[in-house]
Scaffold this motif. Structure first.
Motif, PDB file in Angstrom:
ATOM      1  N   SER A   1       0.857  -1.206   0.000  1.00 15.90           N
ATOM      2  CA  SER A   1       0.000   0.000   0.000  1.00 15.90           C
ATOM      3  C   SER A   1       0.878   1.237   0.000  1.00 15.90           C
ATOM      4  N   ILE A   2       1.870   1.203  -0.840  1.00 19.16           N
ATOM      5  CA  ILE A   2       2.909   2.241  -0.805  1.00 19.16           C
ATOM      6  C   ILE A   2       2.391   3.605  -1.274  1.00 19.16           C
ATOM      7  N   ASP A   3       1.206   3.623  -1.877  1.00 20.65           N
ATOM      8  CA  ASP A   3       0.665   4.891  -2.393  1.00 20.65           C
ATOM      9  C   ASP A   3      -0.087   5.690  -1.330  1.00 20.65           C
ATOM     10  N   ARG A   4      -0.216   5.143  -0.096  1.00 19.01           N
ATOM     11  CA  ARG A   4      -1.046   5.814   0.918  1.00 19.01           C
ATOM     12  C   ARG A   4      -0.295   6.924   1.638  1.00 19.01           C
ATOM     13  N   PRO A   5      -1.003   8.018   1.934  1.00 17.33           N
ATOM     14  CA  PRO A   5      -0.370   9.101   2.689  1.00 17.33           C
ATOM     15  C   PRO A   5      -0.181   8.747   4.160  1.00 17.33           C
ATOM     16  N   VAL A   6       0.666   9.497   4.824  1.00 16.58           N
ATOM     17  CA  VAL A   6       0.862   9.368   6.266  1.00 16.58           C
ATOM     18  C   VAL A   6      -0.260  10.148   6.952  1.00 16.58           C
ATOM     19  N   ASN A   7      -0.889   9.562   7.969  1.00 16.91           N
ATOM     20  CA  ASN A   7      -1.937  10.313   8.683  1.00 16.91           C
ATOM     21  C   ASN A   7      -1.302  11.324   9.635  1.00 16.91           C
TER      22      ASN A   7
ATOM     23  N   ILE B   1       1.729  17.916  -1.015  1.00 12.68           N
ATOM     24  CA  ILE B   1       2.927  17.144  -0.659  1.00 12.68           C
ATOM     25  C   ILE B   1       3.136  17.154   0.859  1.00 12.68           C
ATOM     26  N   HIS B   2       2.996  18.328   1.477  1.00 11.24           N
ATOM     27  CA  HIS B   2       3.185  18.387   2.930  1.00 11.24           C
ATOM     28  C   HIS B   2       2.086  17.618   3.659  1.00 11.24           C
ATOM     29  N   GLU B   3       0.893  17.645   3.116  1.00  8.81           N
ATOM     30  CA  GLU B   3      -0.188  16.854   3.707  1.00  8.81           C
ATOM     31  C   GLU B   3       0.136  15.365   3.620  1.00  8.81           C
ATOM     32  N   PHE B   4       0.656  14.955   2.489  1.00 13.74           N
ATOM     33  CA  PHE B   4       0.957  13.532   2.264  1.00 13.74           C
ATOM     34  C   PHE B   4       1.944  13.002   3.295  1.00 13.74           C
ATOM     35  N   VAL B   5       2.926  13.835   3.665  1.00 15.42           N
ATOM     36  CA  VAL B   5       3.935  13.347   4.612  1.00 15.42           C
ATOM     37  C   VAL B   5       3.476  13.521   6.061  1.00 15.42           C
ATOM     38  N   GLY B   6       2.224  13.925   6.263  1.00 14.94           N
ATOM     39  CA  GLY B   6       1.651  13.922   7.606  1.00 14.94           C
ATOM     40  C   GLY B   6       1.656  15.255   8.322  1.00 14.94           C
ATOM     41  N   SER B   7       1.918  16.350   7.621  1.00 17.04           N
ATOM     42  CA  SER B   7       1.831  17.658   8.275  1.00 17.04           C
ATOM     43  C   SER B   7       0.393  18.163   8.237  1.00 17.04           C
ATOM     44  N   LYS B   8       0.077  19.056   9.187  1.00 21.16           N
ATOM     45  CA  LYS B   8      -1.202  19.750   9.100  1.00 21.16           C
ATOM     46  C   LYS B   8      -0.962  20.972   8.218  1.00 21.16           C
ATOM     47  N   VAL B   9      -1.740  21.078   7.172  1.00 24.66           N
ATOM     48  CA  VAL B   9      -1.498  22.136   6.196  1.00 24.66           C
ATOM     49  C   VAL B   9      -2.626  23.160   6.226  1.00 24.66           C
ATOM     50  N   VAL B  10      -2.249  24.432   6.214  1.00 21.17           N
ATOM     51  CA  VAL B  10      -3.227  25.505   6.098  1.00 21.17           C
ATOM     52  C   VAL B  10      -2.971  26.206   4.762  1.00 21.17           C
ATOM     53  N   ARG B  11      -4.000  26.248   3.922  1.00 15.37           N
ATOM     54  CA  ARG B  11      -3.858  26.910   2.622  1.00 15.37           C
ATOM     55  C   ARG B  11      -4.345  28.346   2.734  1.00 15.37           C
TER      56      ARG B  11
END
Ligand code: ARG
Length: 568
Positions: free
Chosen positions: A101-107, A145-155
């Motif tokens: 499941s290598i395509d899944r993001p980090v929570n 990208i930052h969301e994928f690696v598990g950061s909380k992102v504010v746009r």
């Protein structure tokens, strides 16, 4: 598996007498694909400490590592190469299980870092220019990208909705449009009356005086003036929103420069009181030793500036979101401004050194390598670039008979995905600091490094899988792999690391490079290795393999803001 390997590496280093500092920093990195899967240069650092030869030290580390490794670690080969690199090749079985499941993001966990990405930030009453186009594309990708690696992102979007240009627009709206902005007005109309204002003001100097009066009235919140300003903003946002919707972008907060007006005086007062700022010929500046110019925060006529607003905005963001990092995705022309902002924020105690990060990028050039512009010389509008891309895409897919007819809706939707994908990928596949050239042939090529090539790769895999509906049973221990299969797996296993590297450097092109290489590996595989015609066991394995590849390419394209159509 890398955490296990890192622990073993630390133990092996300890056994050969490495100092504790080195134990903590030692790691395996991605090796270049032609050599191995993982590599560590740790022996070079240790050689300095122990005053020995890197190669000999690497050999000792490898001996210690081997003592600690058993079959379950999944390492196929470990060896010293070159002057002292420790290279690791993974076993097929390990590659297979790791890529499930290598395509899944980090929570994101509760203690995940918060990253604010500020991007797009167009100016009200003007169409998005080139800088805003690139900012929008790069910023959205970085947010994903930052969301994928598990950061909380504010746009965040920081539109320019304040300034002296509004006085001029308001005068023209009073004189030409009876003081109201009717529904059918567009941003083009604002641009037009703005140009007309300057033409008329040449012979009618009183227009400039009235414009200044209107700006003052705006600042003092005169009701009638504010209403016209609001109408200008509303109209502009309607057009911006249409584009954002088209690109699939939603901001968490859109807060224009005008929102900081009330906070700005106290910033200047504080800067003066603390001695960080000083008066200079009636103006207020913050000296910037080491930078090309001081930061001007108040003009001698009392007016505040772009920079002053940015200080207030920074303070607001820190108070509201407590971010670990704020990325400002803004063209490289504003590099000095962001250097000043960072230095001033540190001096004023608003932010520490690590918080603000300018993410600069180059220009967008036409096919002739000249700055893109309309015939009148003004900056080109994003919508016209997108429309042109979609038209090219439509022509390409309409002419690609895959046996089936297109219905008009599907054709439109697919042309959108391919056209927008082409523009986006063309931008993100190059190092952002370079200028980007709009070269339609290359952007839409079905055989080169383009979005359509990658989209087509996924579409092709899906059509193969559609012919093998029985596929999917668990493969515990894969049969011995052929080279082309292994080469796909070796790439798939890298995906999370590539995304992490891309987040750490804020460089989406690393993902694009990776996806292109992966798609090429798929095509080499597909040329030489039968899938549907293989034995049932091989067929099952190969279908699952290409399914994983399609998922990773889809996930990677999503990180670049690109969707994949059902068919092409
Ligand atoms: N509106 C500005 C421009 O078009 C860009 C704003 C960038 N963001 C910032 N916080 N200064 O140049």
């Amino acid at each position: 598996m890398t955490p296990v390997l890192h622990r073993l590496l630390a133990q092996a280093l300890e056994a050969v007498g490495a100092p504790p500092t080195l134990l903590r920093s030692a790691a395996f990195e991605l090796a270049s694909l032609e050599h191995a899967d993982l590599t560590s240069p740790v022996a070079f650092g240790l050689a300095k400490e122990l005053q020995g030869q890197p190669k000999a030290i690497a050999e000792r580390i490898v001996t210690e590592l081997k003592k600690r490794m058993d079959d379950s670690i999944g390492v196929g080969r470990i060896e010293v190469v070159g002057a002292g690199y420790i290279n690791i090749t993974l076993k097929d079985q390990q590659l297979w299980t790791m890529t499930t499941s290598i395509d899944r993001p980090v929570n994101a966990t509760a203690d995940a870092p918060t990253v604010i990405v500020e991007y797009s930030s167009p100016n009200v009453a003007k169409p998005l220019g080139i800088g805003h186009i690139r900012s929008t594309i790069i910023g959205e990708s970085l947010a994903r990208i930052h969301e994928f690696v598990g950061s909380k992102v504010v746009r965040l979007n920081h539109p320019g909705d304040w300034g002296t240009q509004f006085g001029k627009l308001i005068v023209m709206i009073q004189d030409q449009w009876g003081g109201t902005v009717s529904d059918d007005r567009t941003i083009r109309d604002f641009v037009q009356i703005y140009v007309q204002f300057h033409e008329r003001a040449k012979d009618n100097p009183e227009l400039e005086i009235r414009a200044r009066q209107e700006t003052v009235k705006l600042q003092s919140r005169d009701a009638a003036t504010i209403n016209i300003w609001k109408a200008i903003c509303k109209k502009s946002y309607q057009e911006f929103d249409r584009l954002y919707a088209r690109l699939g972008i939603h901001f968490d907060e859109i807060r224009g420069e005008s929102a900081y007006e009330a906070d700005v005086p106290s910033i200047v007062a504080r800067a003066l009181e603390s001695g960080v700022a000083q008066k200079s010929e009636g103006a207020v500046i913050i000296p910037m030793p080491g930078l090309a110019a001081p930061m001007l925060i108040q003009k001698s006529d009392g007016a505040y500036l772009y920079a002053t607003t940015d200080l207030a905005a920074l303070q607001y963001r820190i108070n509201k979101y407590h971010p670990d990092t704020i990325l400002y995705v803004v063209g490289s022309q504003q590099t000095l401004h962001f250097q000043q902002l960072r230095a001033a924020a540190i001096a004023l105690g608003i932010a520490n050194d690590a918080k603000t990060q300018h993410i600069p990028f180059g220009m967008l050039l036409g096919a002739n390598h000249k700055k893109l512009s309309t015939r009148e010389g003004s900056s080109i509008e994003l919508e016209s670039v997108l429309d042109e891309a979609v038209e090219h895409a439509r022509a390409i897919i309409a002419a690609r008979p895959d046996g089936k007819e297109w219905n008009a809706d599907d054709l439109n939707a697919t042309a959108q995905m391919i056209g927008l994908g082409a523009v986006t990928y063309n931008d993100l596949s190059q190092n952002r600091i370079h200028d980007v050239v709009l070269d339609w042939g290359r952007m839409l090529s079905l055989t080169g490094n383009s979005a359509p090539y990658l989209q087509y790769c996924v579409v092709r895999i899906k059509s193969i899988l559609a012919q093998a509906p029985e596929i999917g049973s668990e493969i515990g221990n894969p049969p011995p792999l052929v080279d082309q299969e292994r080469e796909i797996l070796r790439r798939l296993v890298r995906f999370p690391t590539i995304v992490r590297l891309s987040a750490a450097t804020n460089e989406p092109h690393r993902i694009a490079d990776y996806l292109f290489d992966l798609a090429c590996a798929f095509h080499r595989f597909y040329e030489h290795v039968p899938v549907l015609a293989a034995t049932p066991k091989e067929r099952n394995l190969r279908c699952q393999l290409i399914d994983r590849a399609a998922k990773v390419i889809t996930a990677g394209l999503h990180l670049l803001g690109i969707n994949v159509p059902e068919r092409m």
